[in-house]
Design a protein around this motif. Sequence first.
Motif, PDB file in Angstrom:
ATOM      1  N   ARG A 134       0.851  -1.193   0.000  1.00  0.00           N
ATOM      2  CA  ARG A 134       0.000   0.000   0.000  1.00  0.00           C
ATOM      3  C   ARG A 134       0.888   1.243   0.000  1.00  0.00           C
ATOM      4  NH1 ARG A 134      -3.351   0.069   5.041  1.00  0.00           N
ATOM      5  NH2 ARG A 134      -1.570  -1.027   5.921  1.00  0.00           N
ATOM      6  N   TYR A 135       0.236   2.381  -0.242  1.00  0.00           N
ATOM      7  CA  TYR A 135       1.020   3.541  -0.563  1.00  0.00           C
ATOM      8  C   TYR A 135       0.183   4.787  -0.338  1.00  0.00           C
ATOM      9  CZ  TYR A 135       3.381   6.435  -4.159  1.00  0.00           C
ATOM     10  OH  TYR A 135       4.032   7.398  -4.860  1.00  0.00           O
ATOM     11  N   GLN A 136       0.788   5.855   0.190  1.00  0.00           N
ATOM     12  CA  GLN A 136       0.037   7.088   0.426  1.00  0.00           C
ATOM     13  C   GLN A 136       0.985   8.284   0.351  1.00  0.00           C
ATOM     14  OE1 GLN A 136      -1.924   7.171   4.238  1.00  0.00           O
ATOM     15  NE2 GLN A 136      -2.806   9.183   3.928  1.00  0.00           N
ATOM     16  N   ASP A 137       0.622   9.285  -0.434  1.00  0.00           N
ATOM     17  CA  ASP A 137       1.327  10.562  -0.459  1.00  0.00           C
ATOM     18  C   ASP A 137       0.487  11.588   0.289  1.00  0.00           C
ATOM     19  OD1 ASP A 137       3.549   9.833  -1.846  1.00  0.00           O
ATOM     20  OD2 ASP A 137       3.004  10.791  -3.734  1.00  0.00           O
ATOM     21  N   VAL A 138       1.132  12.398   1.101  1.00  0.00           N
ATOM     22  CA  VAL A 138       0.435  13.438   1.852  1.00  0.00           C
ATOM     23  C   VAL A 138       1.128  14.778   1.592  1.00  0.00           C
ATOM     24  CG1 VAL A 138      -0.174  14.280   4.151  1.00  0.00           C
ATOM     25  CG2 VAL A 138      -0.306  11.836   3.657  1.00  0.00           C
ATOM     26  N   LYS A 139       0.377  15.760   1.150  1.00  0.00           N
ATOM     27  CA  LYS A 139       0.924  17.090   0.909  1.00  0.00           C
ATOM     28  C   LYS A 139       1.142  17.827   2.228  1.00  0.00           C
ATOM     29  CE  LYS A 139       1.077  16.795  -3.535  1.00  0.00           C
ATOM     30  NZ  LYS A 139       2.407  16.714  -4.191  1.00  0.00           N
ATOM     31  N   GLY A 140       2.168  18.659   2.248  1.00  0.00           N
ATOM     32  CA  GLY A 140       2.505  19.391   3.456  1.00  0.00           C
ATOM     33  C   GLY A 140       1.355  20.219   4.006  1.00  0.00           C
ATOM     34  N   LYS A 141       0.518  20.761   3.121  1.00  0.00           N
ATOM     35  CA  LYS A 141      -0.593  21.605   3.566  1.00  0.00           C
ATOM     36  C   LYS A 141      -1.654  20.813   4.324  1.00  0.00           C
ATOM     37  CE  LYS A 141      -2.967  21.181  -0.909  1.00  0.00           C
ATOM     38  NZ  LYS A 141      -3.420  21.900  -2.123  1.00  0.00           N
ATOM     39  N   GLU A 142      -1.614  19.472   4.190  1.00  0.00           N
ATOM     40  CA  GLU A 142      -2.576  18.630   4.900  1.00  0.00           C
ATOM     41  C   GLU A 142      -2.114  18.279   6.320  1.00  0.00           C
ATOM     42  OE1 GLU A 142      -3.691  15.174   2.586  1.00  0.00           O
ATOM     43  OE2 GLU A 142      -3.236  16.244   0.730  1.00  0.00           O
ATOM     44  N   ILE A 143      -0.872  18.613   6.642  1.00  0.00           N
ATOM     45  CA  ILE A 143      -0.310  18.260   7.952  1.00  0.00           C
ATOM     46  C   ILE A 143      -0.640  19.369   8.946  1.00  0.00           C
ATOM     47  CG2 ILE A 143       1.823  17.827   9.226  1.00  0.00           C
ATOM     48  CD1 ILE A 143       2.986  16.712   6.581  1.00  0.00           C
ATOM     49  N   PRO A 144      -1.383  19.062  10.009  1.00  0.00           N
ATOM     50  CA  PRO A 144      -1.756  20.109  10.966  1.00  0.00           C
ATOM     51  C   PRO A 144      -0.546  20.613  11.744  1.00  0.00           C
ATOM     52  CG  PRO A 144      -2.469  17.953  11.773  1.00  0.00           C
ATOM     53  CD  PRO A 144      -1.947  17.741  10.377  1.00  0.00           C
ATOM     54  N   GLU A 145      -0.528  21.930  11.992  1.00  0.00           N
ATOM     55  CA  GLU A 145       0.523  22.545  12.805  1.00  0.00           C
ATOM     56  C   GLU A 145      -0.114  23.267  13.970  1.00  0.00           C
ATOM     57  OE1 GLU A 145       4.636  24.990  12.174  1.00  0.00           O
ATOM     58  OE2 GLU A 145       2.927  25.669  11.000  1.00  0.00           O
ATOM     59  N   ILE A 146       0.409  23.020  15.164  1.00  0.00           N
ATOM     60  CA  ILE A 146      -0.091  23.638  16.391  1.00  0.00           C
ATOM     61  C   ILE A 146       0.945  24.654  16.858  1.00  0.00           C
ATOM     62  CG2 ILE A 146      -0.957  23.209  18.720  1.00  0.00           C
ATOM     63  CD1 ILE A 146      -1.059  20.167  17.792  1.00  0.00           C
ATOM     64  N   ILE A 147       0.505  25.861  17.181  1.00  0.00           N
ATOM     65  CA  ILE A 147       1.410  26.888  17.691  1.00  0.00           C
ATOM     66  C   ILE A 147       0.979  27.220  19.113  1.00  0.00           C
ATOM     67  CG2 ILE A 147       2.337  29.205  17.356  1.00  0.00           C
ATOM     68  CD1 ILE A 147       1.670  28.945  14.394  1.00  0.00           C
ATOM     69  N   ASP A 148       1.889  26.969  20.068  1.00  0.00           N
ATOM     70  CA  ASP A 148       1.578  27.209  21.482  1.00  0.00           C
ATOM     71  C   ASP A 148       1.862  28.674  21.836  1.00  0.00           C
ATOM     72  OD1 ASP A 148       0.621  26.442  23.902  1.00  0.00           O
ATOM     73  OD2 ASP A 148       2.333  25.203  24.483  1.00  0.00           O
ATOM     74  N   ASP A 149       1.411  29.097  23.015  1.00  0.00           N
ATOM     75  CA  ASP A 149       1.551  30.496  23.434  1.00  0.00           C
ATOM     76  C   ASP A 149       3.008  30.930  23.540  1.00  0.00           C
ATOM     77  OD1 ASP A 149      -1.174  30.631  23.577  1.00  0.00           O
ATOM     78  OD2 ASP A 149      -1.284  30.345  25.750  1.00  0.00           O
ATOM     79  N   ASP A 150       3.911  29.999  23.850  1.00  0.00           N
ATOM     80  CA  ASP A 150       5.329  30.353  24.011  1.00  0.00           C
ATOM     81  C   ASP A 150       6.101  30.299  22.691  1.00  0.00           C
ATOM     82  OD1 ASP A 150       5.537  27.644  23.535  1.00  0.00           O
ATOM     83  OD2 ASP A 150       6.236  27.131  25.555  1.00  0.00           O
ATOM     84  N   GLY A 151       5.399  30.077  21.571  1.00  0.00           N
ATOM     85  CA  GLY A 151       6.062  30.038  20.270  1.00  0.00           C
ATOM     86  C   GLY A 151       6.439  28.649  19.807  1.00  0.00           C
TER      87      GLY A 151
END
Length: 303
Positions: A134-151
């Motif tokens: 099996r095989y899967q490509d994931v684009k960077g824009k689909e990867i969630p990014e969390i930004i905390d209060d301290d940066g």
Amino acid sequence: MSLRPTLETRKATPTMEGAGVHLHRAFGFHDPSELDPFLLFDDFRNDIPQHYMRGFPWHPHRGIETITYVLNGTVDHGDSLGNHGTLGAGDVQWMTAGSGILHQEMPKGNAKGQMHGFQLWANLPGSMKMTAPRYQDVKGKEIPEIIDDDGTRVKVIVGSFWGKTGPVDGIAADPQYLDIFVPAGVKKTFKIDTYRRAFAYIFEGSAAFADASTPTGVLLEKEIAGEEVNIRDMSGNRTLVRFGTGDEITMQAGEEGVRFLLISGAPIQEPVAWHGPIVMNTQAEIMQAMKELRNGTFIKPAH
């Protein structure tokens, strides 16, 4: 809560793979139980095109899964399933080799000739080694990014963290794969499931990881959980940090901040027979795979 001790800190070592790709290997081809379920981790970073442009021509895989994460440049890929495409900066490819696949990966630099990415090999349990590829490509824009209060910034590539779930799923090792940036001087604690093996790989800046088991080092400015916790010397670029058991790690970023991968997974705890990109449970299975490669029956028909 229990702090995971730092079992080992070591630099990735230079090596060559494929048709002459210069890279650094954090671990691989030694004790497979050390970071079970993970078998190998490579950092393929270079700004000299002659050191990576020949790439990784057609080669087989069986019995494992590979997770490729590209930071700079691109990787053109094709395989025996008829898949082909290009991974760009920030993209991820997950491939389950299963019963067998032939593929190639050809890196190209960005406009400045820079190429950077990582490849992680995860083992498959015996019951899944001969599953359909099996095989899967994931684009960077689909990867969630969390930004905390301290940066602090966390990209959740695989698994769940701080309420977000990464887009890559279905990996047998059920890993958690995080790309973390912590600003200069910030101290941070990250929780990791107690039953997982875990490591960090620093690739920008530097950091120190708290270690309750080491009697020497620089004390954290504040005690953690009411106990004296020591911190090892700052670890920098291309450093692997291997953790013991516990349910959290605590670290402090250096003067330039730090960016690192934090990866953990549930151990499989099965025998490992290993021959290059083919990983099975017994030598007899390895011999069978080599025989099939010679007689042209390595790739199994789709059911």
